[in-house]
Design an enzyme around this catalytic site. Structure first.
Site, short mmCIF file in Angstrom:
data_model
loop_
_atom_site.label_atom_id
_atom_site.label_comp_id
_atom_site.label_asym_id
_atom_site.label_seq_id
_atom_site.Cartn_x
_atom_site.Cartn_y
_atom_site.Cartn_z
N ASP A 1 0.81 -1.21 0.00
CA ASP A 1 0.00 0.00 0.00
C ASP A 1 0.85 1.27 0.00
O ASP A 1 0.50 2.26 -0.65
CB ASP A 1 -0.93 0.00 1.21
CG ASP A 1 -2.04 -1.03 1.10
OD1 ASP A 1 -2.29 -1.52 -0.03
OD2 ASP A 1 -2.66 -1.36 2.13
N THR B 1 -9.94 3.73 6.14
CA THR B 1 -9.64 2.39 6.66
C THR B 1 -8.17 2.22 7.02
O THR B 1 -7.74 1.12 7.35
CB THR B 1 -10.03 1.31 5.63
OG1 THR B 1 -9.33 1.57 4.41
CG2 THR B 1 -11.53 1.33 5.37
N TYR C 1 -4.87 4.75 8.84
CA TYR C 1 -4.55 5.29 10.16
C TYR C 1 -5.81 5.69 10.92
O TYR C 1 -5.96 5.44 12.12
CB TYR C 1 -3.62 6.49 9.97
CG TYR C 1 -2.95 7.03 11.22
CD1 TYR C 1 -3.02 6.37 12.44
CD2 TYR C 1 -2.22 8.22 11.16
CE1 TYR C 1 -2.39 6.88 13.56
CE2 TYR C 1 -1.58 8.73 12.27
CZ TYR C 1 -1.68 8.06 13.48
OH TYR C 1 -1.06 8.59 14.58
N ASN C 2 -6.77 6.29 10.21
CA ASN C 2 -8.02 6.71 10.83
C ASN C 2 -8.72 5.56 11.55
O ASN C 2 -9.20 5.71 12.67
CB ASN C 2 -8.93 7.30 9.75
CG ASN C 2 -10.31 7.65 10.27
OD1 ASN C 2 -10.48 8.58 11.03
ND2 ASN C 2 -11.30 6.89 9.83
#
Length: 257
Positions: free
Chosen positions: A46, A157, A159-160
């Protein structure tokens, strides 16, 4: 007959699996420079995918990721066969990033884009103290915390989610503003905002409680003020297999254990 096959550019991270995949795919499909490519195929995880999306921002290039990293939430499954067919039927997702504008302690300003999120994090053992304004109106006069972030649906989806922020469907015109280890007000868990909101975050007591700001991979040290807003002129185009669309993946995360 002339060959009308689309031109592919393969880009790979330094990971061993990614480099091996690069060799395999180059042997099968060739490899052209980014500027000549009809499709860019990113091989890695990612983090590498985000780098490629930043590098190709506003180029109009279609980026298709195949997972040769660890998590691979943003990536499609890796396979060497039928790649041209997969590309021809892939869904196109257009991402609009956030623009982070910082005012820094040394008197400079800087701008960076974030596909996932803009975050502010304390530098030292002292909790950060922040003032939060939305569209020019003060919403939190003082937030004592380890930090705060503003996430896009695509980044909700990442760090948050790890700091217990809400997952936002990809098509929703929303942003998430989420505290990181909030101490005061203790019960504040964040908010959902319209995606055209302008968020201003001021660092209180910056010499005693220094704060860094991060837009995806770009970090700015010792900021005094950060403005976060959607950059309506910037676009990244991402391809996903129809059976593994970004919309479906984000929706499915809301029902996972």
């Amino acid at each position: 007959m002339p060959d009308h096959s689309p031109a592919l550019c393969f880009l790979a991270s330094h990971a061993e699996d990614a480099q091996k995949a690069l060799s395999e795919l180059e042997a099968l499909y060739g490899n052209v420079p980014v500027q000549q490519a009809d499709y860019i195929v990113a091989l890695g995880g990612d983090g590498f995918m985000l780098q490629v999306l930043h590098d190709t921002m506003n180029s109009g290039k279609l980026v298709y990721g195949m997972n040769r990293g660890s998590v691979g939430f943003l990536m499609n499954d890796y396979a060497t066969d039928n790649l041209l067919e997969r590309l021809s039927v892939a869904d196109i997702n257009t991402l609009c990033p956030l623009r982070m504008t910082t005012t820094n302690a040394d008197g400079t300003t800087s701008i960076a884009l974030a596909i996932n999120e803009v975050s502010m994090i304390r530098q030292s053992y002292q909790a950060a103290k922040l003032k939060v304004e939305i569209d020019g109106k003060e919403r939190l006069g003082e937030l004592a915390c380890d930090g705060i972030l503003v996430a896009t649906p695509a980044g909700s989806t990442a760090y948050n989610l790890s700091v217990h922020g809400p997952i936002i469907p990809l098509e929703a015109p929303l942003l998430a503003i989420t505290p990181i280890s909030a101490f005061r007000p203790r019960r504040w868990r964040g908010a959902l905002l319209p995606d055209n909101s302008v968020v201003d975050i001021h660092v209180l007591e910056p010499q005693k409680r220094p704060v860094n700001a991060v837009a995806d991979h770009t970090e700015v040290k010792s900021v005094l003020h950060v403005r976060i807003e959607q950059d309506t002129h910037a676009r990244a185009k991402v391809l996903s297999d129809p059976n593994r669309s970004w919309s479906e993946r984000i929706l499915a995360e809301q029902f996972s254990d």
